[in-house]
Structures are given as C-alpha cells and as structure tokens.
Design a protein around this motif. Structure first.
Motif, PDB file in Angstrom:
ATOM      1  N   PRO A  78       9.932   6.270   1.581  1.00 29.19           N
ATOM      2  CA  PRO A  78       9.339   5.270   2.473  1.00 29.19           C
ATOM      3  C   PRO A  78       8.490   4.259   1.712  1.00 29.19           C
ATOM      4  CG  PRO A  78       8.227   7.382   2.732  1.00 29.19           C
ATOM      5  CD  PRO A  78       9.425   7.625   1.858  1.00 29.19           C
ATOM      6  N   VAL A  79       8.462   3.040   2.223  1.00 25.90           N
ATOM      7  CA  VAL A  79       7.693   1.948   1.615  1.00 25.90           C
ATOM      8  C   VAL A  79       6.758   1.375   2.665  1.00 25.90           C
ATOM      9  CG1 VAL A  79       7.799  -0.320   0.519  1.00 25.90           C
ATOM     10  CG2 VAL A  79       9.559   1.392   0.020  1.00 25.90           C
ATOM     11  N   VAL A 100       3.349   2.554  -1.772  1.00 29.97           N
ATOM     12  CA  VAL A 100       2.564   1.462  -1.203  1.00 29.97           C
ATOM     13  C   VAL A 100       2.910   0.205  -1.983  1.00 29.97           C
ATOM     14  CG1 VAL A 100       0.255   0.460  -1.093  1.00 29.97           C
ATOM     15  CG2 VAL A 100       0.639   2.761  -0.228  1.00 29.97           C
ATOM     16  N   LEU A 101       3.410  -0.792  -1.282  1.00 35.98           N
ATOM     17  CA  LEU A 101       3.819  -2.053  -1.904  1.00 35.98           C
ATOM     18  C   LEU A 101       2.756  -3.098  -1.588  1.00 35.98           C
ATOM     19  CD1 LEU A 101       6.015  -3.581  -3.467  1.00 35.98           C
ATOM     20  CD2 LEU A 101       7.146  -4.032  -1.295  1.00 35.98           C
ATOM     21  N   SER A 102       1.789  -3.226  -2.492  1.00 34.00           N
ATOM     22  CA  SER A 102       0.697  -4.180  -2.296  1.00 34.00           C
ATOM     23  C   SER A 102       1.121  -5.539  -2.828  1.00 34.00           C
ATOM     24  CB  SER A 102      -0.557  -3.699  -3.018  1.00 34.00           C
ATOM     25  OG  SER A 102      -1.571  -4.689  -2.952  1.00 34.00           O
ATOM     26  N   LEU A 103       1.084  -6.541  -1.962  1.00 35.89           N
ATOM     27  CA  LEU A 103       1.574  -7.878  -2.312  1.00 35.89           C
ATOM     28  C   LEU A 103       0.455  -8.837  -2.698  1.00 35.89           C
ATOM     29  CD1 LEU A 103       4.091  -7.879   0.619  1.00 35.89           C
ATOM     30  CD2 LEU A 103       4.722  -7.798  -1.794  1.00 35.89           C
ATOM     31  N   THR A 104      -0.718  -8.304  -2.985  1.00 31.49           N
ATOM     32  CA  THR A 104      -1.883  -9.162  -3.246  1.00 31.49           C
ATOM     33  C   THR A 104      -1.770  -9.955  -4.540  1.00 31.49           C
ATOM     34  OG1 THR A 104      -3.008  -7.254  -4.234  1.00 31.49           O
ATOM     35  CG2 THR A 104      -3.465  -7.721  -1.914  1.00 31.49           C
ATOM     36  N   LYS A 105      -0.934  -9.507  -5.487  1.00 30.29           N
ATOM     37  CA  LYS A 105      -0.774 -10.235  -6.750  1.00 30.29           C
ATOM     38  C   LYS A 105       0.188 -11.422  -6.618  1.00 30.29           C
ATOM     39  CE  LYS A 105      -3.366  -7.382  -9.156  1.00 30.29           C
ATOM     40  NZ  LYS A 105      -4.683  -7.801  -9.694  1.00 30.29           N
ATOM     41  N   MET A 106       0.947 -11.452  -5.527  1.00 34.22           N
ATOM     42  CA  MET A 106       1.830 -12.603  -5.279  1.00 34.22           C
ATOM     43  C   MET A 106       1.023 -13.626  -4.487  1.00 34.22           C
ATOM     44  SD  MET A 106       5.429 -10.633  -4.413  1.00 34.22           S
ATOM     45  CE  MET A 106       6.397 -12.146  -4.441  1.00 34.22           C
ATOM     46  N   LEU A 459      17.983   3.355   7.071  1.00 36.62           N
ATOM     47  CA  LEU A 459      17.453   4.610   6.547  1.00 36.62           C
ATOM     48  C   LEU A 459      16.045   4.897   7.050  1.00 36.62           C
ATOM     49  CD1 LEU A 459      18.631   4.360   2.821  1.00 36.62           C
ATOM     50  CD2 LEU A 459      19.698   5.653   4.686  1.00 36.62           C
ATOM     51  N   GLY A 460      15.440   3.931   7.737  1.00 38.39           N
ATOM     52  CA  GLY A 460      14.101   4.130   8.280  1.00 38.39           C
ATOM     53  C   GLY A 460      13.019   4.231   7.223  1.00 38.39           C
ATOM     54  N   ILE A 461      13.153   3.491   6.108  1.00 38.03           N
ATOM     55  CA  ILE A 461      12.172   3.629   5.025  1.00 38.03           C
ATOM     56  C   ILE A 461      11.058   2.589   5.089  1.00 38.03           C
ATOM     57  CG2 ILE A 461      13.853   4.700   3.474  1.00 38.03           C
ATOM     58  CD1 ILE A 461      14.053   2.020   1.994  1.00 38.03           C
ATOM     59  N   LEU A 462      11.216   1.545   5.912  1.00 39.46           N
ATOM     60  CA  LEU A 462      10.217   0.478   5.949  1.00 39.46           C
ATOM     61  C   LEU A 462       9.104   0.788   6.938  1.00 39.46           C
ATOM     62  CD1 LEU A 462      12.378  -2.769   5.639  1.00 39.46           C
ATOM     63  CD2 LEU A 462      10.525  -2.064   4.116  1.00 39.46           C
ATOM     64  N   ASN A 463       7.921   1.034   6.422  1.00 39.15           N
ATOM     65  CA  ASN A 463       6.720   1.290   7.221  1.00 39.15           C
ATOM     66  C   ASN A 463       6.994   2.257   8.364  1.00 39.15           C
ATOM     67  OD1 ASN A 463       3.980   0.928   7.355  1.00 39.15           O
ATOM     68  ND2 ASN A 463       4.056  -1.009   8.464  1.00 39.15           N
ATOM     69  N   PRO A 464       7.481   3.440   8.044  1.00 35.74           N
ATOM     70  CA  PRO A 464       7.856   4.394   9.109  1.00 35.74           C
ATOM     71  C   PRO A 464       6.634   4.858   9.886  1.00 35.74           C
ATOM     72  CG  PRO A 464       7.880   5.458   6.960  1.00 35.74           C
ATOM     73  CD  PRO A 464       7.707   3.995   6.703  1.00 35.74           C
TER      74      PRO A 464
END
Length: 468
Positions: A78-79, A100-106, A459-464
C-alpha cells in the motif's frame, strides 16, 4: 474489500522493498529509521488510527514517483500519499507496512503566465508561497485554507479545500484546470487543459480533486488565476445572539451583496482568542460577524452591510478604517482554531456545511449538544457559504471526556445531515468520516464510488482504508 485484496500480496521482506526502491531513487530519498518513519504516521486529526510505515519516500521527480508506484504494484504494498499533513480527517494517516509517499520535495513553481492566467506547479508547493509569487505579477490565487502558510497545493487538491474567501471566489476545485497523475501501476496520465475553455471527454480532472490520493498521485497541476483584487476592508458586527448574526448573513446574501469574506465567531471562540492573544475582542457579544469587500471602493458596500446588520439586531457595527485594522480583525479569525485548542489541550474539528438558511439552526444545535455533554464547543464558520467548524475541546488524558467528545462530534454530524447539509465542506472524509460518508451518499453511491476506485486502483494499494 480493498484491504482484503492487499492481504493476498506475495511475500516480501523489508529489505526487498527497500532494495527495489533504491534501484530507482537516491539514498537520501528513502527513509527506513523507525523513529523517523513514525513521525510521518499521521496528520492533525483526532480519533484516527494510524499504522507504522515500512518506509518513507521523498521523491523529487515524476520518474521517481512512477518508480515507487511500479515497485508498490509489483510487491502489492500500500502507498499513502502525503503533503504537509495539516489535514483534519486522517486522510494522510499511514497503514501498517505501507510506503509513505511524501511529495513535499516536489515544490517547484514551473510557470506563471499572466496572459493565460495560469500557474503550473508541483504538488509540494506551499499555498502561501504560490499566492505570494503570483501576487508579484499582479495575479491572485484565491483558495486560502487557514493552514495556507503550511499546507501544500497537492494536499489542497486531494481534499478540495476551501478557505476564508470561498463566499466570493469558490474552492480549490474551481481553480484546477489540469493535472498530471501517476496511476497505481506507474503510468502517467494527463487530464484537463490549460486553455480558458475545454469540454473534451469526461471531466477527469474534477474526479481527482477531492479523491484524497485514492485514485492516483498528482505530480503536476495547472491552476487558474485571477487578476489581483484591491486590498479588502473589513467590518465587524456584534450581536446579542447567534440567531441574530445568522439572520444578518441571510439578509446580506438575499440582498445580492458579494462580500470577499463573511465569517462568524461564537462567544466561546471570541473568549478563547482573547485568552490566547489578549486582542481585546468584545467578550460581551454572543456572536461576532466579520464581513469584507475587495471592490475598488468598499465603503458603500460596508455601509450597506452595516445597515443590514443593524436591522438584524447588531448591538455595534465597526467598519475598519484601513488595511492594517482590517488585518487585525482577520488575525483574530485566523487564531480561532489555535485558541480553541489551548482551552483543553486537544480539539476535534468538525466540518459540517449546511444551507445558509439553516446556519442559525446548526449553531443553536451545537450549543445544545455542548450543554448535554458538558463540553466546550466553539463554533467558527465561513458563514457566507454555510461551512461551519464546530470545534470540540477536550482533555485526551480523560477517557470519559474523550468519549463525550467523540459522541458530540457524531451528534453534530447527524445534525448537519438533518438540516440538509453535508458531512464535509473542505476537510475531506479520510478515516474520521467514513461511516458518515456512507450515510450521506447511500448504498448505491458507495457502490458506484467503489467501482470507480476499482478501475483506477484494481489492487487497492492507493491510500487504502480511506473514504469507504
């Protein structure tokens, strides 16, 4: 149902996951120290469970995000996408073993076009940073959540956030023209446009706005801008009852006025702000109404609104003389949630939106709920669009008080629906309001939304575990 699909994932070790991620990411972008990853486990919501992330990834490029999603798909991991984690519904909370996909650097502003009146940005750009950058070119990005100095554009898009200016300028969804989105399997999809008009195909852009990272990862956004308006001037009106203040709101809107801001603070909130900041707000008032206009000459508008407030029973009406005095009044409003948190140490912030005509009923109902549960509940509201933030103050160490806080929260949600409203105007559903989303949209609505989720994320992997 979503979680059960993830549970059938093939076996893999923490080392295998980390190794695969590092194959396409720099070492400094992959965090595995448990003490560090634990700090990314949750947002600012109360009563929302959070798991332990397996790893935290901080990508800087679209290609790195694609690599993360391909890896997650291959390993069935999961992501959980995150921005600044200022959310109030648990929508950014980690699940056990997730990436955990932290997007703060983008965080780059890629383009500002005064001719096309657009900005192109990455998701980690801070709202206030964008606002100031476009102001320098005589432009204006209206959405201004209370956390605008911290929250990111990606997070704003994920929750379709609003702010103080919504009564005139609308919410985030009205300014998102196009998106680049990395899908669950790593493919990159572009939606929308950068033109002033466009109706080609289904409106996929709006589908992603407010989806809380459950359908894809926003990696670029095309945002609509407006010409920068004149400096607004603010009027403050005191009322002997919340009902009278809400009557004034109805008179203002029925009269065709278009304020740039129309906010209510109840007596509990006014007292809390005074206790925190010693601003000298009138604690004898039962409700304080703030109205603002950003027209070239706001004085006639303020005078007309002041007269309507007096007709509704205002005990005092004070228009600001200049921008500095206006900003002082707005600072009191912006301090509201911080001040209420100081009352008991922890707050549970509701986000119920009702028709403007029922605003008084909602505030009076919250007063009854506070008395029933013997709790301090302050109400601050974007009165012009009926979006209220009843804020339950409680001591998290007191189990009985915590129980009463949760019960009062649910009763406020039920009251909002009873009055023809919605469970969230701008904070999103996340974990906190899953049960209430099902009540609001019904079984057919939930079935259709799960079907959309299945198309984008089989697959249900996005923010389940979020939304439903």
């Amino acid at each position: 149902m979503i979680m059960s699909r993830i549970e059938t994932a093939p076996d893999h070790t923490q080392g295998d996951l980390t190794e695969r991620l590092l194959a396409g990411l720099p070492a400094e972008a992959v965090l595995t120290d448990p003490d560090i990853t634990a700090s990314y486990a949750n947002d600012m919501a109360s009563f929302c469970p959070a798991g332990a992330p397996a790893v935290v990834v901080l990508p800087r490029t679209v290609e790195e995000v694609q690599h993360v999603m391909r890896t997650a798909t291959a390993l069935r991991v999961p992501v959980v996408p995150q921005g600044a984690r200022t959310g109030l519904s648990g929508g950014a909370n980690a699940s056990d073993g997730c990436i955990v996909l932290s997007l703060t650097k983008m965080d780059r502003i890629l383009e500002i076009s005064p001719v096309d009146r657009i900005a192109v940005v990455e998701p980690g750009v801070i709202n206030a940073t964008l606002s100031r950058a476009v102001n320098e070119q005589g432009l204006y990005y209206p959405p201004d959540p209370s956390s605008w100095e911290m929250c990111t554009i990606g997070g704003n898009i994920g929750t379709a956030s609003g702010g103080l200016c919504c009564v005139k300028y609308g919410v985030t969804a009205e300014y998102v023209l196009g998106l680049d989105v990395v899908l669950a399997d790593g493919r990159l999809m572009s939606t929308g446009r950068r033109t002033a008009k466009g109706v080609a195909g289904y409106d996929m852009t709006r589908l992603f706005v407010g989806s809380e990272g459950s359908l894809g990862i926003v990696v670029r956004a095309v945002l609509g801008l407006r010409p920068q308006p004149p400096q607004q001037l603010v009027l403050a009106a005191e009322f002997a009852s919340a009902a009278a203040a809400c009557d004034a709101v109805c008179r203002i809107m029925a009269g065709g006025h278009v304020p740039s801001l129309l906010e209510i603070m109840d007596r509990t909130t006014v007292k809390a702000v005074n206790d925190l900041s010693h601003m000298g707000l009138p604690e004898t008032t039962e409700a304080l109404l703030l109205a603002a206009f950003d027209t070239p000459d706001p004085a006639p508008d303020l005078a007309a609104v002041g007269a309507l407030c007096e007709a509704a029973g205002a005990t005092q009406v004070v228009p600001a003389d200049d921008a500095a005095e206006s900003e002082l009044l707005l600072q009191a409003r912006r301090l509201s949630l911080t001040a209420l948190e100081a009352v008991r140490g922890v707050t549970m912030i509701d986000d119920v939106c009702v028709p403007r005509s029922r605003l008084g009923d909602l505030i009076e109902g919250v007063e009854r709920i506070a008395e029933k549960h013997q709790l301090t509940i302050g109400v601050v509201a974007h009165a012009g669009d009926g979006n209220t933030h009843p804020t339950v103050c409680f001591d998290a160490a007191d189990l009985d008080e915590s129980r009463r806080a949760r019960e009062s929260f649910d009763e406020i949600m039920a009251l909002g629906l009873e009055l023809g409203g919605t469970i969230t105007g701008e904070h999103g559903v996340g974990v906190l309001k899953k049960e209430w989303l099902a009540r609001e949209i019904g079984p057919v609505g939930i079935e259709m939304q799960r079907g959309i989720k299945q198309v984008f994320d089989p697959l249900g992997i996005l923010n389940p575990g979020k939304l439903f």
